[in-house]
Design a protein around this motif. Sequence first.
Motif, PDB file in Angstrom:
ATOM      1  N   ASN A 147       0.409  -1.532   0.086  1.00  0.00           N
ATOM      2  CA  ASN A 147       0.001   0.328  -0.007  1.00  0.00           C
ATOM      3  C   ASN A 147       1.059   1.066  -0.418  1.00  0.00           C
ATOM      4  O   ASN A 147       0.473   2.545  -0.408  1.00  0.00           O
ATOM      5  N   SER A 148       1.515   0.507   0.792  1.00  0.00           N
ATOM      6  CA  SER A 148       3.211   2.580   1.053  1.00  0.00           C
ATOM      7  C   SER A 148       3.794   2.843  -0.409  1.00  0.00           C
ATOM      8  O   SER A 148       4.026   3.681  -0.606  1.00  0.00           O
ATOM      9  N   PHE A 149       3.903   1.922  -0.863  1.00  0.00           N
ATOM     10  CA  PHE A 149       4.456   2.111  -2.507  1.00  0.00           C
ATOM     11  C   PHE A 149       3.080   2.587  -3.405  1.00  0.00           C
ATOM     12  O   PHE A 149       3.901   3.033  -4.025  1.00  0.00           O
ATOM     13  N   LEU A 150       2.185   2.685  -3.095  1.00  0.00           N
ATOM     14  CA  LEU A 150       0.915   2.986  -4.093  1.00  0.00           C
ATOM     15  C   LEU A 150       0.557   4.312  -3.554  1.00  0.00           C
ATOM     16  O   LEU A 150       0.853   5.950  -4.942  1.00  0.00           O
ATOM     17  N   GLN A 151       1.049   4.683  -2.789  1.00  0.00           N
ATOM     18  CA  GLN A 151       1.051   6.212  -1.812  1.00  0.00           C
ATOM     19  C   GLN A 151       2.581   7.146  -2.739  1.00  0.00           C
ATOM     20  O   GLN A 151       2.366   8.660  -2.737  1.00  0.00           O
ATOM     21  N   ASP A 152       4.107   6.667  -2.588  1.00  0.00           N
ATOM     22  CA  ASP A 152       5.314   7.269  -2.810  1.00  0.00           C
ATOM     23  C   ASP A 152       5.863   5.913  -3.996  1.00  0.00           C
ATOM     24  O   ASP A 152       6.746   4.908  -2.397  1.00  0.00           O
ATOM     25  N   PRO A 153       5.872   5.701  -5.315  1.00  0.00           N
ATOM     26  CA  PRO A 153       6.307   4.651  -5.646  1.00  0.00           C
ATOM     27  C   PRO A 153       7.873   4.808  -5.726  1.00  0.00           C
ATOM     28  O   PRO A 153       8.874   4.983  -6.443  1.00  0.00           O
ATOM     29  N   ARG A 318      -5.556  10.052  -2.264  1.00  0.00           N
ATOM     30  CA  ARG A 318      -4.457   9.954  -2.402  1.00  0.00           C
ATOM     31  C   ARG A 318      -4.787  10.168  -4.338  1.00  0.00           C
ATOM     32  O   ARG A 318      -4.329  10.332  -5.646  1.00  0.00           O
ATOM     33  N   GLN A 319      -6.027  10.247  -4.790  1.00  0.00           N
ATOM     34  CA  GLN A 319      -7.108  10.465  -5.866  1.00  0.00           C
ATOM     35  C   GLN A 319      -6.647  11.762  -6.812  1.00  0.00           C
ATOM     36  O   GLN A 319      -6.402  12.954  -6.469  1.00  0.00           O
ATOM     37  N   PRO A 320      -6.582  12.068  -8.070  1.00  0.00           N
ATOM     38  CA  PRO A 320      -7.068  10.659  -8.767  1.00  0.00           C
ATOM     39  C   PRO A 320      -5.625   9.698  -9.322  1.00  0.00           C
ATOM     40  O   PRO A 320      -6.277   9.447  -9.767  1.00  0.00           O
ATOM     41  N   TRP A 321      -4.970   9.625  -8.078  1.00  0.00           N
ATOM     42  CA  TRP A 321      -3.855   8.729  -8.313  1.00  0.00           C
ATOM     43  C   TRP A 321      -3.925   7.423  -7.862  1.00  0.00           C
ATOM     44  O   TRP A 321      -3.743   7.408  -6.821  1.00  0.00           O
ATOM     45  N   LEU A 322      -4.554   6.413  -9.121  1.00  0.00           N
ATOM     46  CA  LEU A 322      -3.996   4.885  -8.476  1.00  0.00           C
ATOM     47  C   LEU A 322      -2.261   5.086  -6.798  1.00  0.00           C
ATOM     48  O   LEU A 322      -2.224   4.852  -6.384  1.00  0.00           O
ATOM     49  N   ILE A 323      -1.252   5.533  -8.623  1.00  0.00           N
ATOM     50  CA  ILE A 323       0.192   5.355  -8.229  1.00  0.00           C
ATOM     51  C   ILE A 323       0.313   6.701  -7.993  1.00  0.00           C
ATOM     52  O   ILE A 323       0.270   7.301  -8.931  1.00  0.00           O
ATOM     53  N   TRP A 324       0.514   6.696  -7.167  1.00  0.00           N
ATOM     54  CA  TRP A 324       1.047   8.591  -6.983  1.00  0.00           C
ATOM     55  C   TRP A 324       2.256   9.021  -8.034  1.00  0.00           C
ATOM     56  O   TRP A 324       3.012   8.534  -8.007  1.00  0.00           O
ATOM     57  N   GLY A 325       1.864   9.574  -8.807  1.00  0.00           N
ATOM     58  CA  GLY A 325       2.554  10.135 -10.248  1.00  0.00           C
ATOM     59  C   GLY A 325       2.269   9.142 -10.862  1.00  0.00           C
ATOM     60  O   GLY A 325       3.349   9.962 -11.813  1.00  0.00           O
TER      61      GLY A 325
END
Length: 388
Positions: A147-153, A318-325
């Motif tokens: 989940n943290s990877f989705l927040q900050d890849p 986090r939206q509209p990003w599923l994986i941030w940026g």
Amino acid sequence: MDALPIARLQFATTTSFHFLFVLLTLGLVTLVAIMQTRAALGGKPELARMTRFWGRLYVINYALGIATGIVMEFQFGLTWTGLSAFAGDVFGAPLAIETLVAFFLESTFLGLWIFGWGRLNKWVHLALVWLVALTAYASTLFIMVTNSFLQDPVGSHVQGGVLRLDSFGALFTNPALVSSLPHLLSAALLTGGFFVTGVSAYHFLKRTTEIEFFRRSMRIGVLTALAGSILTVNQGFAQFGELKMYQPGKLGQASVGLPLGLMIGVGFLALLCSLAGTVLLFRNWLTRARPLLYLMVPAIALPFAAAICGWLVREVGRQPWLIWGKLRTADALAGVGAGQILFSFIAFSLLFLILAVADWVLLARIARRGPESASAPAEPELPVLSGV
């Protein structure tokens, strides 16, 4: 009819339900392990009975929580195929480790613990419950890594239109993980503490004859709730500085303002309740204060309410990003019709509702019935089937 909002609502519903099971599971298994340790070291007989009673409640919640997790996993393949295609090479690894190592090991150790009552050496049996707890925490770690990877890849780059992993170690030093994992684990302790306290309060209201049993249980629950609430509030605010680095402006979004405020408010309320309860443990005032006992039972829901609000802040913000940026939510949606997603949403929601009701009924039945008598056989009945 737009499929995206339905798909988002579907995943939000299933993850929220599953998250509630996880919180109580983590909190209860820690308390059960502590109780069994004290019993093995020569504690009073009530501690062994407490281990069995609270362990039975833990097993029920764990078993039904597994079912909610399985339902949630289906959605990656049914609804969010774009996520797997774009980033499966990265977040698939920690998910696979969680499933093959942590989850299966945890289930194996738990099975040995359940069927080992009265059969295994007490130190072997004690080691098993701690292995159950440790693998439960390991499972949570790998889920939060994902989940943290989705927040900050971190530790990844785009190559050929997909994400490639540069450093597996970077996933474990991710600022989104380092700041959030302690918050989640302390929230689990808070949840377990409030649950044990609330159930104990119920029995005092019913004029239980198991005074020593539930007095000890309430003491453990209140002190655990105090430790959990202090750490939860502290680690919650500690995340704000990290958020400014990897998701600037997230907390300024109107969409997270209400759940953020509610989460903070409930967190401080839980802290005040825990502090008051700890003070009133002196000379057992807490067990005799019936007006407060009436409040402790519904207060079981406080940590769950705060957890849902916190999850909304983390995911909606986090939206509209599923994986941030890197990947927008709309681009990760599978190419299926809105009608199909709506049907699966209704079906999954009904299934989760059934599981939640079953969990509540079984937990309530075992909790109301109370512990087995002190004269019961040393080998207890099977924890799950005892409530059916």
